[in-house]
Write a protein that holds these residues in place. Structure first.
Motif, PDB file in Angstrom:
ATOM      1  N   ASN A 104      -5.456   5.577  -6.291  1.00 34.03           N
ATOM      2  CA  ASN A 104      -6.719   5.325  -5.588  1.00 34.03           C
ATOM      3  C   ASN A 104      -7.389   4.056  -6.110  1.00 34.03           C
ATOM      4  O   ASN A 104      -8.592   4.041  -6.395  1.00 34.03           O
ATOM      5  CB  ASN A 104      -7.672   6.510  -5.707  1.00 34.03           C
ATOM      6  CG  ASN A 104      -8.852   6.386  -4.735  1.00 34.03           C
ATOM      7  OD1 ASN A 104      -8.755   5.666  -3.735  1.00 34.03           O
ATOM      8  ND2 ASN A 104      -9.951   7.051  -5.035  1.00 34.03           N
ATOM      9  N   ARG A 105      -6.615   3.012  -6.209  1.00 33.33           N
ATOM     10  CA  ARG A 105      -7.151   1.747  -6.709  1.00 33.33           C
ATOM     11  C   ARG A 105      -6.277   0.586  -6.238  1.00 33.33           C
ATOM     12  O   ARG A 105      -5.148   0.796  -5.787  1.00 33.33           O
ATOM     13  CB  ARG A 105      -7.240   1.774  -8.228  1.00 33.33           C
ATOM     14  CG  ARG A 105      -5.911   1.869  -8.928  1.00 33.33           C
ATOM     15  CD  ARG A 105      -6.082   2.324 -10.349  1.00 33.33           C
ATOM     16  NE  ARG A 105      -6.646   3.671 -10.378  1.00 33.33           N
ATOM     17  CZ  ARG A 105      -7.400   4.117 -11.375  1.00 33.33           C
ATOM     18  NH1 ARG A 105      -7.700   3.333 -12.391  1.00 33.33           N
ATOM     19  NH2 ARG A 105      -7.871   5.347 -11.344  1.00 33.33           N
ATOM     20  N   VAL A 106      -6.794  -0.633  -6.364  1.00 31.18           N
ATOM     21  CA  VAL A 106      -6.099  -1.873  -6.001  1.00 31.18           C
ATOM     22  C   VAL A 106      -5.859  -2.654  -7.266  1.00 31.18           C
ATOM     23  O   VAL A 106      -6.790  -2.868  -8.069  1.00 31.18           O
ATOM     24  CB  VAL A 106      -6.930  -2.718  -5.014  1.00 31.18           C
ATOM     25  CG1 VAL A 106      -6.205  -4.022  -4.694  1.00 31.18           C
ATOM     26  CG2 VAL A 106      -7.212  -1.938  -3.745  1.00 31.18           C
ATOM     27  N   GLU A 159     -10.570   6.192   2.270  1.00 35.80           N
ATOM     28  CA  GLU A 159     -11.243   7.213   1.478  1.00 35.80           C
ATOM     29  C   GLU A 159     -12.450   7.758   2.225  1.00 35.80           C
ATOM     30  O   GLU A 159     -12.775   8.963   2.140  1.00 35.80           O
ATOM     31  CB  GLU A 159     -11.670   6.644   0.126  1.00 35.80           C
ATOM     32  CG  GLU A 159     -12.215   7.715  -0.816  1.00 35.80           C
ATOM     33  CD  GLU A 159     -12.472   7.164  -2.212  1.00 35.80           C
ATOM     34  OE1 GLU A 159     -12.366   7.929  -3.169  1.00 35.80           O
ATOM     35  OE2 GLU A 159     -12.760   5.951  -2.309  1.00 35.80           O
ATOM     36  N   ILE A 199       0.849  -1.191   0.000  1.00 32.05           N
ATOM     37  CA  ILE A 199       0.000   0.000   0.000  1.00 32.05           C
ATOM     38  C   ILE A 199       0.885   1.241   0.000  1.00 32.05           C
ATOM     39  O   ILE A 199       1.848   1.330   0.771  1.00 32.05           O
ATOM     40  CB  ILE A 199      -0.928   0.016   1.232  1.00 32.05           C
ATOM     41  CG1 ILE A 199      -1.865  -1.206   1.204  1.00 32.05           C
ATOM     42  CG2 ILE A 199      -1.716   1.317   1.308  1.00 32.05           C
ATOM     43  CD1 ILE A 199      -2.697  -1.349   2.457  1.00 32.05           C
ATOM     44  N   SER A 219      -3.006   3.700  -2.997  1.00 36.47           N
ATOM     45  CA  SER A 219      -2.941   2.741  -4.095  1.00 36.47           C
ATOM     46  C   SER A 219      -2.366   1.459  -3.531  1.00 36.47           C
ATOM     47  O   SER A 219      -1.525   1.477  -2.620  1.00 36.47           O
ATOM     48  CB  SER A 219      -2.058   3.266  -5.227  1.00 36.47           C
ATOM     49  OG  SER A 219      -2.582   4.456  -5.776  1.00 36.47           O
ATOM     50  N   GLU A 272      -9.145  -3.630  -1.136  1.00 34.59           N
ATOM     51  CA  GLU A 272     -10.261  -2.755  -1.448  1.00 34.59           C
ATOM     52  C   GLU A 272     -10.957  -2.252  -0.190  1.00 34.59           C
ATOM     53  O   GLU A 272     -11.356  -1.074  -0.108  1.00 34.59           O
ATOM     54  CB  GLU A 272     -11.252  -3.492  -2.355  1.00 34.59           C
ATOM     55  CG  GLU A 272     -12.426  -2.665  -2.821  1.00 34.59           C
ATOM     56  CD  GLU A 272     -11.999  -1.456  -3.637  1.00 34.59           C
ATOM     57  OE1 GLU A 272     -12.744  -0.451  -3.626  1.00 34.59           O
ATOM     58  OE2 GLU A 272     -10.904  -1.484  -4.254  1.00 34.59           O
ATOM     59  N   ARG A 313      -8.831   0.458   1.161  1.00 32.04           N
ATOM     60  CA  ARG A 313      -8.931   1.670   0.331  1.00 32.04           C
ATOM     61  C   ARG A 313     -10.201   2.435   0.647  1.00 32.04           C
ATOM     62  O   ARG A 313     -10.197   3.673   0.804  1.00 32.04           O
ATOM     63  CB  ARG A 313      -8.884   1.282  -1.158  1.00 32.04           C
ATOM     64  CG  ARG A 313      -8.752   2.474  -2.090  1.00 32.04           C
ATOM     65  CD  ARG A 313      -9.136   2.080  -3.503  1.00 32.04           C
ATOM     66  NE  ARG A 313     -10.562   1.759  -3.594  1.00 32.04           N
ATOM     67  CZ  ARG A 313     -11.527   2.673  -3.622  1.00 32.04           C
ATOM     68  NH1 ARG A 313     -11.239   3.952  -3.588  1.00 32.04           N
ATOM     69  NH2 ARG A 313     -12.796   2.309  -3.709  1.00 32.04           N
ATOM     70  N   THR A 359      -5.863   9.371  -0.234  1.00 31.46           N
ATOM     71  CA  THR A 359      -6.213   8.093  -0.855  1.00 31.46           C
ATOM     72  C   THR A 359      -4.973   7.206  -0.883  1.00 31.46           C
ATOM     73  O   THR A 359      -3.857   7.677  -0.641  1.00 31.46           O
ATOM     74  CB  THR A 359      -6.722   8.295  -2.289  1.00 31.46           C
ATOM     75  OG1 THR A 359      -5.678   8.915  -3.071  1.00 31.46           O
ATOM     76  CG2 THR A 359      -7.978   9.144  -2.320  1.00 31.46           C
TER      77      THR A 359
END
Length: 627
Positions: A604-606, A553, A482, A570, A546, A549, A568
């Motif tokens: 901002n994603r997995v 957020e 992360i 990633s 997720e 995340r 955020t």
């Protein structure tokens, strides 16, 4: 020369003079007695005491006083000859010199052999005395005296030698021990208040028995003297034994000379044979008394030594704060020092006769103690061990015990154990505190100081262990990396202190999403975090990523440098089935590549390691819960 030295020399001179006068008197009197008996026995001398009396005086004095003593003794013997025989000539003077030679040889050898502290108490010293003064010295003087008798009086050499030797040997054997004790003041031991009630009646009984035996003609009665002599030797020691033998010799020689007793009553036997029989009897008495007194003197010394050692041991044991315990080989207590009351609350009487296994020692520690006792007995070497002992109030305290064997003084066979016990409860508590502090320090060394989660060092160690475990079990291992998006911008806008607060918060929010104790959250470096997920496939790792995340957020922490307007993250995840010969770096590399794709795809994603297409903002559609 100082006044003190002159005073000491004066005292020694006075003592030597007194000893010389006493030796002169005793030598003269015993010479008169022996020569008087010789006249009654047709010039056969059954016993000659003068040399024994003079030898005792020489042995009791310093070497510088020997000339004075020998001169006094020589004059006394000459004077006795003149009074009894009514003659003085060259032969008498030469015989007198033979007597002095015998005394000088015996005294010189004994002084070289035994030193200044001459003492007949003890088997070894007695045997040295017998060998030197009773066997060697009379033999040497007897050779010269027998030659004189042979050439001056025509007496056969062997006959003269036997007569001289037996008379002198018996005289030295019976007179020297008593005379030496008299010169040294040791005869007083017989008359001490604490022993006189026992010693005096025994000597009187022996005297009466000797008189009775030598006033009647039967030889059989002589055997009755030996039990009485043995009792005297056992009860009064070597001084009393010597006195007893001397009493027997005096009475036997006097009564035999007067024509009384078994030897004088023998019919058809020459006077010479009667004299030899008397000498053999007296020799038997002397040998018997010497052997018995020597044996019991050794026993008394050993007993005294044992009592003294026990006194010293008890004194040391009772004054020591440590508990001293003596047990037999079975562990049964024979002695417990009084320190047990202070240390354990138990009195020594309450512990005696019981074993380690039956009370006091904690049941969990008994096997170790039994093993230690067995090891000490097998090897003969001491052991130190710690165990718990029960206080009388029921509580337990830690003690340290030093175990060793103790042996029989004579056989040296092991007969028990010595156990020195000391309280180490405070030391044990300190050790436990140190151990706790060490574990805490070790834990701190594995935790990141800023965020409170595991540091990189601990991460590497756990990953290596989990990788090896997975190789053995054949289960998958997943890794989730992360990264905080645009964190450099956050530090530039809000400052590094606020950046540290942000990292701590993210570490907390990540930890909230972890529900398995086997999962590990670690700070991987800078603004990166890593999660090790044992027994987890890639889908489960992505689902957890997720969830994290979304959690971060949802906090909506303002971040003007982030295009989304708030903090955020990633994430990249990977899951592998470890193979032998590989390491966890493969998993790190796969997860890192997935993270790179997530960041390069807009953040901002997995992203999974197996993904080839970019996921939509909002995460993966197909999620599987972490196993």
């Amino acid at each position: 020369m100082s006044a003190e030295t002159m005073s000491i020399d004066s005292q020694r001179g006075t003592s030597s003079l007194r000893l010389s006068l006493l030796a002169f008197v005793l030598t003269f009197l015993t010479g008169l007695l022996s020569l008087g008996l010789t006249r009654h026995l047709s010039h056969l001398n059954p016993i000659w005491w003068s040399n024994g009396v003079l030898l005792a005086a020489v042995l009791a004095a310093r070497k510088r006083a020997w000339p004075m003593l020998l001169a006094a003794g020589g004059v006394a013997i000459l004077l006795a000859h003149v009074i009894v025989v009514h003659t003085f000539g060259l032969a008498v003077a030469l015989i007198d010199l033979c007597n002095l030679l015998e005394v000088l040889v015996a005294a010189w050898v004994l002084r070289v052999w035994m030193g200044e502290s001459f003492d007949l108490r003890g088997a070894e010293k007695l045997w040295r005395f017998v060998l030197t003064a009773v066997l060697i010295a009379p033999s040497i003087s007897g050779v010269f005296a027998s030659l004189l008798h042979h050439y001056l009086q025509g007496i056969p050499f062997l006959q003269a030698m036997m007569q001289w030797y037996f008379a002198d040997a018996l005289g030295v054997a019976t007179a020297t021990p008593v005379a030496f004790a008299l010169y040294r003041g040791q005869v007083r031991d017989i008359w001490r208040k604490d022993t006189s009630r026992q010693n005096i009646p025994l000597l009187l009984l022996l005297t009466l028995a000797t008189v009775v035996c030598f006033l009647q003609p039967s030889v059989a009665f002589l055997f009755l003297l030996f039990p009485a002599l043995l009792v005297v030797a056992v009860q009064t020691g070597w001084t009393g034994s010597g006195a007893g033998v001397l009493l027997i010799a005096l009475i036997a020689v006097i009564l035999t000379g007067l024509g009384y007793g078994p030897m004088a009553s023998l019919e058809g036997v020459s006077l010479r044979i009667k004299t030899v029989d008397l000498q053999l009897f007296l020799a038997s008495c002397s040998i018997c008394g010497t052997i018995v007194s020597a044996i019991f003197e050794e026993r008394r010394k050993l007993l005294k030594l044992a009592v003294e050692n026990e006194r010293r041991f008890r004194s040391l044991a009772e004054s020591s704060p440590d508990v001293m315990v003596l047990t037999d080989l079975a562990g049964r207590r024979l002695y417990v020092s009084s320190a047990a009351k202070t240390l354990l609350g138990w009195s020594p009487k309450e512990l005696l006769g019981k074993t380690y296994q039956s009370n006091i020692v904690h049941s969990d520690d008994v096997p170790a103690l039994e093993e230690a006792l067995s090891d000490v007995r097998r090897t003969g070497e001491g052991r130190t061990l710690t165990y718990r002992c029960q206080h009388k109030d029921g509580s337990y305290l830690w003690v340290e015990a030093s175990l060793m064997l103790y042996r029989d003084m004579q056989s040296h066979d092991p007969i028990g154990f010595v156990n020195v016990v000391r309280d180490i409860t405070s030391r044990k508590a300190a050790e436990e505190r140190m151990q706790t502090a060490y574990l805490e320090l070790q834990a701190l060394a594995e935790i990141d100081a800023l965020t409170g989660v595991a540091n990189r060092r601990h991460f590497d160690k756990v990953l290596d262990a989990e990788w090896k475990r997975a190789i053995r079990t054949g289960a998958p291992t997943a890794l989730l990396l992360i990264d905080v998006d645009w964190f450099k911008n956050y530090n530039d806008i809000y400052g590094h202190l606020e950046g540290d607060v942000c990292l701590r918060s993210i570490a907390t929010w990540i930890s909230v999403c972890i529900h398995r104790s086997t999962d590990l959250v670690a700070r991987f470096g800078g603004e990166e975090f890593a999660l090790i997920l044992p027994d987890t496939d890639e889908a489960g790792a992505a689902a957890l990523g997720e969830r994290i995340r979304e959690e971060i957020e949802a906090r909506k922490v303002v971040h003007r440098g982030n295009e989304y307007g708030h903090i955020t993250i990633s994430a990249g995840c990977a899951s592998l089935m470890p193979m032998r010969g590989t390491s966890g770096t493969l998993l790190i590399d796969a997860a890192d590549k997935a993270l790179y794709r997530a960041k390069s795809s807009g953040r901002n994603r997995v992203m999974r390691a197996s993904d080839e297409q970019e996921p939509r903002i909002g995460g993966a559609e197909d999620t599987v819960s972490s196993t």
